[in-house]
Design a protein around this motif. Structure first.
Motif, PDB file in Angstrom:
ATOM      1  N   TYR A 251       0.829  -1.216   0.000  1.00  0.00           N
ATOM      2  CA  TYR A 251       0.000   0.000   0.000  1.00  0.00           C
ATOM      3  C   TYR A 251       0.857   1.258   0.000  1.00  0.00           C
ATOM      4  N   GLY A 252       1.886   1.280   0.841  1.00  0.00           N
ATOM      5  CA  GLY A 252       2.782   2.437   0.864  1.00  0.00           C
ATOM      6  C   GLY A 252       3.449   2.663  -0.482  1.00  0.00           C
ATOM      7  N   PHE A 253       3.876   1.575  -1.096  1.00  0.00           N
ATOM      8  CA  PHE A 253       4.524   1.653  -2.409  1.00  0.00           C
ATOM      9  C   PHE A 253       3.549   2.137  -3.479  1.00  0.00           C
TER      10      PHE A 253
ATOM     11  N   SER B  43      15.591  -2.449   1.489  1.00  0.00           N
ATOM     12  CA  SER B  43      15.710  -0.990   1.559  1.00  0.00           C
ATOM     13  C   SER B  43      17.103  -0.540   1.138  1.00  0.00           C
ATOM     14  N   ILE B  44      18.129  -1.264   1.538  1.00  0.00           N
ATOM     15  CA  ILE B  44      19.497  -0.934   1.114  1.00  0.00           C
ATOM     16  C   ILE B  44      19.633  -1.079  -0.397  1.00  0.00           C
ATOM     17  N   ALA B  45      19.110  -2.176  -0.951  1.00  0.00           N
ATOM     18  CA  ALA B  45      19.185  -2.399  -2.398  1.00  0.00           C
ATOM     19  C   ALA B  45      18.411  -1.335  -3.161  1.00  0.00           C
TER      20      ALA B  45
ATOM     21  N   ALA C 114      11.912   2.001  -1.199  1.00  0.00           N
ATOM     22  CA  ALA C 114      12.744   2.278  -0.024  1.00  0.00           C
ATOM     23  C   ALA C 114      11.910   2.878   1.101  1.00  0.00           C
ATOM     24  N   GLY C 115      11.043   3.810   0.765  1.00  0.00           N
ATOM     25  CA  GLY C 115      10.195   4.428   1.782  1.00  0.00           C
ATOM     26  C   GLY C 115       9.246   3.446   2.438  1.00  0.00           C
TER      27      GLY C 115
ATOM     28  N   PHE D 255       8.166   0.203   7.268  1.00  0.00           N
ATOM     29  CA  PHE D 255       7.778  -1.084   7.833  1.00  0.00           C
ATOM     30  C   PHE D 255       8.783  -1.596   8.864  1.00  0.00           C
ATOM     31  N   LEU D 256      10.054  -1.224   8.701  1.00  0.00           N
ATOM     32  CA  LEU D 256      11.125  -1.781   9.535  1.00  0.00           C
ATOM     33  C   LEU D 256      10.934  -1.609  11.046  1.00  0.00           C
ATOM     34  N   PRO D 257      10.504  -0.454  11.556  1.00  0.00           N
ATOM     35  CA  PRO D 257      10.352  -0.345  13.019  1.00  0.00           C
ATOM     36  C   PRO D 257       9.393  -1.374  13.617  1.00  0.00           C
ATOM     37  N   TYR D 258       8.445  -1.841  12.834  1.00  0.00           N
ATOM     38  CA  TYR D 258       7.485  -2.836  13.312  1.00  0.00           C
ATOM     39  C   TYR D 258       7.974  -4.266  13.093  1.00  0.00           C
ATOM     40  N   ASN D 259       9.077  -4.410  12.354  1.00  0.00           N
ATOM     41  CA  ASN D 259       9.555  -5.738  11.997  1.00  0.00           C
ATOM     42  C   ASN D 259      10.880  -6.085  12.663  1.00  0.00           C
TER      43      ASN D 259
END
Length: 183
Positions: free
Chosen positions: A8-10, A120-122, A146-147, A152-156
């Motif tokens: 959805y964010g993407f 995200s790095i890639a 990337a965004g 998503f990362l803080p929740y994962n």
């Protein structure tokens, strides 16, 4: 089904900022097939063979929209040809690349934050490359990816509050594979 948040964010970012050319339409259509496959797989646990067939179909959608690997850089620096045209092998090489990267990202989704972190790095790396190459549509796609990964990362991170499942992992791999071809 946490991968839906990434999707959805993407998709909201992409639909807000991108100009649609044929390649982008193919990438987004193939991504939609991959996300639908991921949702069904996360709920019903599909067999690997069926998932592979649908992933190949999604890769073929992208290829038929013109996003193909048509040549390889010649590793022989002494050759007069800088590239090696693939000809009839362009389609199978493209499909193998897309399906391979899609499943590679899915396989690394075993640890909290690993798939989203690496993706995200890639995508940030591909963002810088696309900006240097003046590929605006690829830059928007990679910035959106990337965004959505970074959001998503803080929740994962460990201990994970939400997991992306096959929906998110295969989507990340599919977008990274297709964007790297498009760019």
């Amino acid at each position: 089904l946490g991968g839906l948040a990434i999707f959805y964010g993407f998709i909201v970012s992409v639909l807000s900022f991108i100009e649609f050319d044929t390649g982008v339409k193919g990438i987004l259509l193939g991504a939609l097939v991959i996300v639908l496959l991921g949702i069904i797989d996360d709920v019903y646990q599909l067999k690997a063979r069926l998932k592979l067939v649908i992933q190949i179909a999604a890769a073929l959608i992208v290829a038929f929209y013109g996003v193909k690997i048509e040549f390889l850089t010649n590793p022989n620096i002494f050759s007069s040809q800088p590239t090696i045209p693939l000809g009839y092998f362009a389609l199978p090489v493209t499909v193998m690349w897309i399906v391979g990267i899609t499943n590679a990202v899915n396989l690394i989704d075993g640890l909290d934050g690993l798939a989203a972190g690496i993706s995200s790095i890639a995508s940030i790396s591909l963002l810088f490359i696309s900006l240097l190459a003046s590929e605006s549509s690829v830059a928007i796609l990679t910035a959106a990816l990337a965004g959505s990964c970074l959001g998503f990362l803080p929740y994962n991170f460990n201990p994970a509050k939400i997991f992306m499942g096959d929906t998110g992992a295969t989507f990340l791999g599919f977008i990274l594979a297709t964007v790297s071809i498009q760019g």
